[in-house]
Design a protein around this motif. Structure first.
Motif, PDB file in Angstrom:
ATOM      1  N   GLY A 147       0.135   3.053   4.811  1.00 23.88           N
ATOM      2  CA  GLY A 147       0.582   3.511   3.497  1.00 23.88           C
ATOM      3  C   GLY A 147       1.051   2.369   2.626  1.00 23.88           C
ATOM      4  O   GLY A 147       0.752   2.333   1.414  1.00 23.88           O
ATOM      5  N   LEU A 148       1.764   1.432   3.199  1.00 25.52           N
ATOM      6  CA  LEU A 148       2.198   0.267   2.430  1.00 25.52           C
ATOM      7  C   LEU A 148       1.003  -0.569   1.986  1.00 25.52           C
ATOM      8  O   LEU A 148       0.976  -1.083   0.856  1.00 25.52           O
ATOM      9  CB  LEU A 148       3.162  -0.574   3.277  1.00 25.52           C
ATOM     10  CG  LEU A 148       4.494   0.097   3.657  1.00 25.52           C
ATOM     11  CD1 LEU A 148       5.296  -0.816   4.582  1.00 25.52           C
ATOM     12  CD2 LEU A 148       5.301   0.438   2.418  1.00 25.52           C
ATOM     13  N   ASP A 149       0.004  -0.716   2.869  1.00 24.51           N
ATOM     14  CA  ASP A 149      -1.198  -1.468   2.488  1.00 24.51           C
ATOM     15  C   ASP A 149      -1.907  -0.814   1.304  1.00 24.51           C
ATOM     16  O   ASP A 149      -2.324  -1.489   0.347  1.00 24.51           O
ATOM     17  CB  ASP A 149      -2.160  -1.554   3.682  1.00 24.51           C
ATOM     18  CG  ASP A 149      -1.666  -2.506   4.762  1.00 24.51           C
ATOM     19  OD1 ASP A 149      -0.769  -3.316   4.460  1.00 24.51           O
ATOM     20  OD2 ASP A 149      -2.187  -2.439   5.893  1.00 24.51           O
ATOM     21  N   ARG A 150      -2.044   0.500   1.330  1.00 21.25           N
ATOM     22  CA  ARG A 150      -2.747   1.199   0.242  1.00 21.25           C
ATOM     23  C   ARG A 150      -1.946   1.144  -1.060  1.00 21.25           C
ATOM     24  O   ARG A 150      -2.527   1.018  -2.153  1.00 21.25           O
ATOM     25  CB  ARG A 150      -3.019   2.647   0.652  1.00 21.25           C
ATOM     26  CG  ARG A 150      -4.142   2.787   1.650  1.00 21.25           C
ATOM     27  CD  ARG A 150      -4.562   4.235   1.823  1.00 21.25           C
ATOM     28  NE  ARG A 150      -3.568   4.996   2.552  1.00 21.25           N
ATOM     29  CZ  ARG A 150      -3.555   5.128   3.882  1.00 21.25           C
ATOM     30  NH1 ARG A 150      -4.485   4.529   4.626  1.00 21.25           N
ATOM     31  NH2 ARG A 150      -2.630   5.850   4.484  1.00 21.25           N
TER      32      ARG A 150
ATOM     33  N   ALA B 137      -3.288  -0.608  -4.599  1.00 24.80           N
ATOM     34  CA  ALA B 137      -3.402   0.130  -5.868  1.00 24.80           C
ATOM     35  C   ALA B 137      -2.453  -0.381  -6.935  1.00 24.80           C
ATOM     36  O   ALA B 137      -2.597  -0.009  -8.115  1.00 24.80           O
ATOM     37  CB  ALA B 137      -3.123   1.609  -5.612  1.00 24.80           C
ATOM     38  N   ALA B 138      -1.490  -1.241  -6.586  1.00 33.68           N
ATOM     39  CA  ALA B 138      -0.503  -1.710  -7.562  1.00 33.68           C
ATOM     40  C   ALA B 138      -1.121  -2.742  -8.502  1.00 33.68           C
ATOM     41  O   ALA B 138      -1.930  -3.570  -8.074  1.00 33.68           O
ATOM     42  CB  ALA B 138       0.694  -2.301  -6.837  1.00 33.68           C
ATOM     43  N   PRO B 139      -0.744  -2.709  -9.756  1.00 29.27           N
ATOM     44  CA  PRO B 139      -1.250  -3.714 -10.697  1.00 29.27           C
ATOM     45  C   PRO B 139      -0.654  -5.087 -10.424  1.00 29.27           C
ATOM     46  O   PRO B 139       0.405  -5.210  -9.806  1.00 29.27           O
ATOM     47  CB  PRO B 139      -0.791  -3.170 -12.053  1.00 29.27           C
ATOM     48  CG  PRO B 139       0.396  -2.324 -11.743  1.00 29.27           C
ATOM     49  CD  PRO B 139       0.132  -1.715 -10.397  1.00 29.27           C
ATOM     50  N   ALA B 140      -1.328  -6.090 -10.835  1.00 39.27           N
ATOM     51  CA  ALA B 140      -0.851  -7.457 -10.612  1.00 39.27           C
ATOM     52  C   ALA B 140       0.462  -7.671 -11.360  1.00 39.27           C
ATOM     53  O   ALA B 140       0.643  -7.230 -12.496  1.00 39.27           O
ATOM     54  CB  ALA B 140      -1.899  -8.453 -11.082  1.00 39.27           C
ATOM     55  N   GLY B 141       1.386  -8.354 -10.735  1.00 41.03           N
ATOM     56  CA  GLY B 141       2.669  -8.670 -11.352  1.00 41.03           C
ATOM     57  C   GLY B 141       3.662  -7.536 -11.326  1.00 41.03           C
ATOM     58  O   GLY B 141       4.741  -7.654 -11.926  1.00 41.03           O
ATOM     59  N   ASP B 142       3.362  -6.447 -10.668  1.00 35.24           N
ATOM     60  CA  ASP B 142       4.283  -5.307 -10.609  1.00 35.24           C
ATOM     61  C   ASP B 142       5.464  -5.668  -9.708  1.00 35.24           C
ATOM     62  O   ASP B 142       5.303  -6.063  -8.553  1.00 35.24           O
ATOM     63  CB  ASP B 142       3.541  -4.089 -10.064  1.00 35.24           C
ATOM     64  CG  ASP B 142       4.381  -2.817 -10.163  1.00 35.24           C
ATOM     65  OD1 ASP B 142       5.558  -2.915 -10.549  1.00 35.24           O
ATOM     66  OD2 ASP B 142       3.849  -1.741  -9.855  1.00 35.24           O
ATOM     67  N   ALA B 143       6.680  -5.500 -10.259  1.00 31.67           N
ATOM     68  CA  ALA B 143       7.882  -5.848  -9.502  1.00 31.67           C
ATOM     69  C   ALA B 143       8.057  -4.928  -8.304  1.00 31.67           C
ATOM     70  O   ALA B 143       8.530  -5.346  -7.231  1.00 31.67           O
ATOM     71  CB  ALA B 143       9.101  -5.780 -10.407  1.00 31.67           C
ATOM     72  N   VAL B 144       7.684  -3.650  -8.488  1.00 33.14           N
ATOM     73  CA  VAL B 144       7.795  -2.716  -7.371  1.00 33.14           C
ATOM     74  C   VAL B 144       6.881  -3.139  -6.232  1.00 33.14           C
ATOM     75  O   VAL B 144       7.236  -3.051  -5.048  1.00 33.14           O
ATOM     76  CB  VAL B 144       7.466  -1.285  -7.829  1.00 33.14           C
ATOM     77  CG1 VAL B 144       7.489  -0.334  -6.648  1.00 33.14           C
ATOM     78  CG2 VAL B 144       8.459  -0.823  -8.892  1.00 33.14           C
ATOM     79  N   ALA B 145       5.695  -3.600  -6.584  1.00 36.23           N
ATOM     80  CA  ALA B 145       4.755  -4.049  -5.558  1.00 36.23           C
ATOM     81  C   ALA B 145       5.329  -5.217  -4.763  1.00 36.23           C
ATOM     82  O   ALA B 145       5.116  -5.320  -3.550  1.00 36.23           O
ATOM     83  CB  ALA B 145       3.433  -4.431  -6.194  1.00 36.23           C
TER      84      ALA B 145
ATOM     85  N   GLY C 287       8.456  -5.668  -4.096  1.00 40.13           N
ATOM     86  CA  GLY C 287       9.408  -5.098  -3.150  1.00 40.13           C
ATOM     87  C   GLY C 287       8.712  -4.441  -1.970  1.00 40.13           C
ATOM     88  O   GLY C 287       9.146  -4.569  -0.819  1.00 40.13           O
ATOM     89  N   VAL C 288       7.611  -3.727  -2.248  1.00 42.73           N
ATOM     90  CA  VAL C 288       6.842  -3.103  -1.169  1.00 42.73           C
ATOM     91  C   VAL C 288       6.275  -4.166  -0.239  1.00 42.73           C
ATOM     92  O   VAL C 288       6.238  -4.000   0.983  1.00 42.73           O
ATOM     93  CB  VAL C 288       5.725  -2.223  -1.749  1.00 42.73           C
ATOM     94  CG1 VAL C 288       4.811  -1.717  -0.652  1.00 42.73           C
ATOM     95  CG2 VAL C 288       6.317  -1.056  -2.529  1.00 42.73           C
ATOM     96  N   ARG C 289       5.860  -5.278  -0.837  1.00 43.99           N
ATOM     97  CA  ARG C 289       5.293  -6.360  -0.021  1.00 43.99           C
ATOM     98  C   ARG C 289       6.347  -6.924   0.927  1.00 43.99           C
ATOM     99  O   ARG C 289       6.049  -7.254   2.095  1.00 43.99           O
ATOM    100  CB  ARG C 289       4.730  -7.435  -0.948  1.00 43.99           C
ATOM    101  CG  ARG C 289       3.879  -8.477  -0.240  1.00 43.99           C
ATOM    102  CD  ARG C 289       3.180  -9.399  -1.221  1.00 43.99           C
ATOM    103  NE  ARG C 289       2.130  -8.694  -1.965  1.00 43.99           N
ATOM    104  CZ  ARG C 289       2.225  -8.320  -3.236  1.00 43.99           C
ATOM    105  NH1 ARG C 289       3.337  -8.569  -3.924  1.00 43.99           N
ATOM    106  NH2 ARG C 289       1.222  -7.677  -3.821  1.00 43.99           N
ATOM    107  N   LEU C 290       7.570  -7.039   0.457  1.00 46.43           N
ATOM    108  CA  LEU C 290       8.659  -7.529   1.317  1.00 46.43           C
ATOM    109  C   LEU C 290       8.964  -6.541   2.443  1.00 46.43           C
ATOM    110  O   LEU C 290       9.214  -6.946   3.589  1.00 46.43           O
ATOM    111  CB  LEU C 290       9.921  -7.775   0.475  1.00 46.43           C
ATOM    112  CG  LEU C 290       9.869  -8.960  -0.492  1.00 46.43           C
ATOM    113  CD1 LEU C 290      11.137  -9.003  -1.345  1.00 46.43           C
ATOM    114  CD2 LEU C 290       9.697 -10.268   0.267  1.00 46.43           C
TER     115      LEU C 290
END
Length: 224
Positions: A125-128, A132-140, A142-145
């Protein structure tokens, strides 16, 4: 140490009747020899030749000796059989110890396999979400961390992820979800990856979910 010296040795009891019979035979032989020697000495002193040994006594002594030898061989045979039995028992015990050690190690290394399998959908789920997150998204970010922290925790327990993109399709490590007609990659090449694969201490826990390239048909090439 006495323990180390006795290691590998065995004990067996010789039948009491065989021991007693052997002792009686020795005593009879000794008494007979002493009597003959005394008689011979007396005859020699008188100047007469010694009398020959009684044939019946000699035959009896010979029979007793043969009986003792037969019993001795029987005891030795029993000792040999007991020794072989003990050797087989020791070998069986050693094999059991090795098998138990392997099984214990197996449980220690792969006992948490089911827990790992239950956590893999969370990683998917985190990979998907990141895909789908846009480039430079701050939320993305956080998800990556969060994903990195989760994978580090799994790695401490021997879990590792692998990607199949661009690799030759391997039915052992990959699960084909669909075929992708294309001329961009050789047939049999993984061109899509729905989910990464995972291993636990080198053992495959889940194959990578992939799409595999196949040769494009004539209609598809004409459309291109």
């Amino acid at each position: 140490m006495a323990d180390s010296q006795d290691k590998g040795a065995f004990r067996a009891e010789i039948p009491l009747d065989a021991v007693e019979e052997a002792l009686r035979s020795v005593e009879r032989i000794s008494r007979g020899a002493a009597a003959r020697e005394e008689a011979s000495s007396e005859v020699e002193l008188e100047g007469e030749p010694a009398a020959p040994a009684d044939a019946a006594e000699v035959a009896q002594l010979r029979a007793q000796l043969e009986l003792s030898q037969a019993k001795g061989r029987e005891v030795l045979e029993k000792l040999r059989e007991e020794h072989e039995r003990l050797l087989r028992a020791a070998a069986d015990l050693e094999n059991f110890k090795k098998r138990a050690a392997r099984e214990r190690e197996e449980v220690q290394r792969f006992g948490n396999e089911q827990v790992v399998k239950d956590l893999l959908p969370v990683v998917d789920g985190l990979d998907r979400a990141l895909a789908a997150a846009p480039a430079g998204d701050a939320v993305a970010d956080g998800v990556r961390l969060v994903r990195a922290s989760l994978e580090q925790a799994l790695a401490k327990h021997g879990v590792s992820a692998f990607s199949a993109m661009g690799a030759r399709f391997d039915p052992v490590a990959h699960e084909a979800l669909l075929q992708v007609p294309t001329d961009a990659q050789p047939p049999g090449t993984v061109v899509l990856e729905h989910a990464r694969g995972f291993k636990l201490h080198g053992r495959l826990v889940r194959p990578a979910m992939v799409g595999v390239a196949v040769a494009a048909g004539p209609d598809r090439r004409s459309e291109g």
